[in-house]
Write an enzyme that holds these catalytic residues in place. Sequence first.
Site, PDB file in Angstrom:
ATOM      1  N   LYS A 171       2.940  28.585  20.908  1.00 28.78           N
ATOM      2  CA  LYS A 171       3.417  29.544  19.906  1.00 28.78           C
ATOM      3  C   LYS A 171       3.206  31.002  20.326  1.00 28.78           C
ATOM      4  O   LYS A 171       4.076  31.840  20.120  1.00 28.78           O
ATOM      5  CB  LYS A 171       2.722  29.283  18.560  1.00 28.78           C
ATOM      6  CG  LYS A 171       3.324  28.073  17.831  1.00 28.78           C
ATOM      7  CD  LYS A 171       2.485  27.623  16.674  1.00 28.78           C
ATOM      8  CE  LYS A 171       2.611  28.525  15.479  1.00 28.78           C
ATOM      9  NZ  LYS A 171       1.852  27.997  14.313  1.00 28.78           N
ATOM     10  N   TYR A 210       1.667  25.724  28.614  1.00 28.58           N
ATOM     11  CA  TYR A 210       1.467  27.109  29.086  1.00 28.58           C
ATOM     12  C   TYR A 210       2.657  27.537  29.946  1.00 28.58           C
ATOM     13  O   TYR A 210       3.273  28.575  29.701  1.00 28.58           O
ATOM     14  CB  TYR A 210       0.176  27.159  29.890  1.00 28.58           C
ATOM     15  CG  TYR A 210      -0.218  28.537  30.387  1.00 28.58           C
ATOM     16  CD1 TYR A 210      -0.578  29.544  29.499  1.00 28.58           C
ATOM     17  CD2 TYR A 210      -0.261  28.813  31.756  1.00 28.58           C
ATOM     18  CE1 TYR A 210      -0.973  30.795  29.956  1.00 28.58           C
ATOM     19  CE2 TYR A 210      -0.657  30.063  32.220  1.00 28.58           C
ATOM     20  CZ  TYR A 210      -1.015  31.047  31.318  1.00 28.58           C
ATOM     21  OH  TYR A 210      -1.400  32.280  31.779  1.00 28.58           O
ATOM     22  N   GLY A 222      10.735  41.995  18.934  1.00 31.62           N
ATOM     23  CA  GLY A 222      11.349  42.557  17.731  1.00 31.62           C
ATOM     24  C   GLY A 222      10.695  43.886  17.373  1.00 31.62           C
ATOM     25  O   GLY A 222      11.374  44.865  17.015  1.00 31.62           O
ATOM     26  N   GLY A 231      -9.707  39.787  25.005  1.00 31.74           N
ATOM     27  CA  GLY A 231      -9.833  38.833  26.108  1.00 31.74           C
ATOM     28  C   GLY A 231     -10.199  39.529  27.410  1.00 31.74           C
ATOM     29  O   GLY A 231     -10.435  40.742  27.450  1.00 31.74           O
ATOM     30  N   PHE A 232     -10.213  38.745  28.468  1.00 30.73           N
ATOM     31  CA  PHE A 232     -10.606  39.246  29.792  1.00 30.73           C
ATOM     32  C   PHE A 232      -9.688  40.399  30.235  1.00 30.73           C
ATOM     33  O   PHE A 232     -10.142  41.546  30.398  1.00 30.73           O
ATOM     34  CB  PHE A 232     -10.554  38.058  30.760  1.00 30.73           C
ATOM     35  CG  PHE A 232     -10.661  38.389  32.213  1.00 30.73           C
ATOM     36  CD1 PHE A 232     -11.563  39.347  32.670  1.00 30.73           C
ATOM     37  CD2 PHE A 232      -9.876  37.711  33.137  1.00 30.73           C
ATOM     38  CE1 PHE A 232     -11.665  39.635  34.037  1.00 30.73           C
ATOM     39  CE2 PHE A 232      -9.973  37.984  34.499  1.00 30.73           C
ATOM     40  CZ  PHE A 232     -10.862  38.950  34.947  1.00 30.73           C
ATOM     41  N   SER A 234      -2.904  35.125  24.927  1.00 32.74           N
ATOM     42  CA  SER A 234      -2.634  33.721  25.264  1.00 32.74           C
ATOM     43  C   SER A 234      -3.894  33.088  25.814  1.00 32.74           C
ATOM     44  O   SER A 234      -4.621  33.724  26.568  1.00 32.74           O
ATOM     45  CB  SER A 234      -1.546  33.589  26.345  1.00 32.74           C
ATOM     46  OG  SER A 234      -1.354  32.220  26.677  1.00 32.74           O
ATOM     47  N   LYS A 241      11.768  46.557  19.811  1.00 28.90           N
ATOM     48  CA  LYS A 241      13.138  47.001  19.494  1.00 28.90           C
ATOM     49  C   LYS A 241      13.109  47.966  18.300  1.00 28.90           C
ATOM     50  O   LYS A 241      13.723  49.035  18.339  1.00 28.90           O
ATOM     51  CB  LYS A 241      13.987  45.762  19.186  1.00 28.90           C
ATOM     52  CG  LYS A 241      15.423  46.030  18.852  1.00 28.90           C
ATOM     53  CD  LYS A 241      16.185  44.696  18.901  1.00 28.90           C
ATOM     54  CE  LYS A 241      17.455  44.760  18.085  1.00 28.90           C
ATOM     55  NZ  LYS A 241      17.325  44.203  16.734  1.00 28.90           N
ATOM     56  N   VAL A 300      -0.505  37.032  16.680  1.00 31.32           N
ATOM     57  CA  VAL A 300       0.848  37.565  16.907  1.00 31.32           C
ATOM     58  C   VAL A 300       1.942  36.493  16.809  1.00 31.32           C
ATOM     59  O   VAL A 300       3.132  36.819  16.867  1.00 31.32           O
ATOM     60  CB  VAL A 300       0.966  38.297  18.274  1.00 31.32           C
ATOM     61  CG1 VAL A 300       0.062  39.516  18.301  1.00 31.32           C
ATOM     62  CG2 VAL A 300       0.697  37.366  19.443  1.00 31.32           C
TER      63      VAL A 300
END
Length: 324
Positions: A93, A147, A104, A12-13, A77, A107, A59
């Site tokens: 999502k 959003y 996750g 993306g940008f 996004s 971590k 993702v």
Amino acid sequence: MKKRVLITGAAGFLGSHLCERFLKEGFHVIAMDNLITGNLRNIEEFFKLESFEFYHHDVSKFVHVPGELDYILHFASPASPIDYLKIPIQTLKVGSLGTHNLLGLAKAKNARMLIASTSEVYGDPDVHPQPETYWGNVNPIGPRGVYDEAKRFQEAMTMAYHTYHGVETRIVRIFNTYGPKMRLNDGRALPAFVGQALRGEDITVFGDGSQTRSFCFVDDLIEGIYRLLLSEYAQPVNIGNPDEITIKEFAEEVVKLTGTNSKVIYKDLPVDDPKQRRPDITRAKEILGWEPKVKRSEGLKKTLEYFKSLPQDELFKKELNFGS
Ligand code: UDP
């Protein structure tokens, strides 16, 4: 050994500019994108490098990356009102489930994670300019809610992982940003105006154009993000340019810059379109020693050059194919 960074939304940008910066800084870059709104053209030049690899992955589903990771930057996004109106569920999502998956991963790998939050967490703000301490004025069920609320949830989830799991986290609240590699047909004000000017169409200002925004050139933004990632500061930091302008004036600047004969026309203001927006960047100045350097006149010129360098048919491609 090179430090290893995972960048989501890499095609993306902003993601593609981050790939470039981290490669220049000597990192091994693991780029990830599902290519719904991203474009491989933005990162094509990096594929020949040994220190670059690409995963075509969403993702929002479980994320696996072999080997060690030092940093994760979550920039996947849709990020324009037009996009998230067309793909609202994916928008929700990627900000929620996607963030959870990546936290996750952070971590598990003991990696530091930076999330791309947004000035949209302030909604249609009744505090001006917006400091990080302002909690916002968001309509959860309006068209921008998918959003805004995903990003607010993202911040909450990130702070929870920081507090309860001790994950090292960073939160950048990004204000309106522009520059090369922006999508010409993403519906945002600048690409819309430039595209219209180059096609000789009317320039569509929504409402009476008195709403304000503050536009930051992408190089400045990337510098701020880089500094924040390497800082020791886990609270949110606004990164943006406080040089505020009305959308009407902004459209007039594009008309002048492009030398077009197009005229400015007025259309209905979209629902919940924020009336004003300007970052309070006191925190970024104090903690990161950062402030924007590029003037709008200079940034707009570079962006126009980029749009003009695109294949001609790109100019007339108005719709994206969002796939399934
Ligand atoms: N806008 C406009 N004409 C367009 C596209 C956008 O007048 O063709 C307006 C939009 O209503 C908003 C401002 O420009 O007030 C900035 O819009 P953008 O989508 O770039 O960002 P955001 O609203 O998310 O800040």
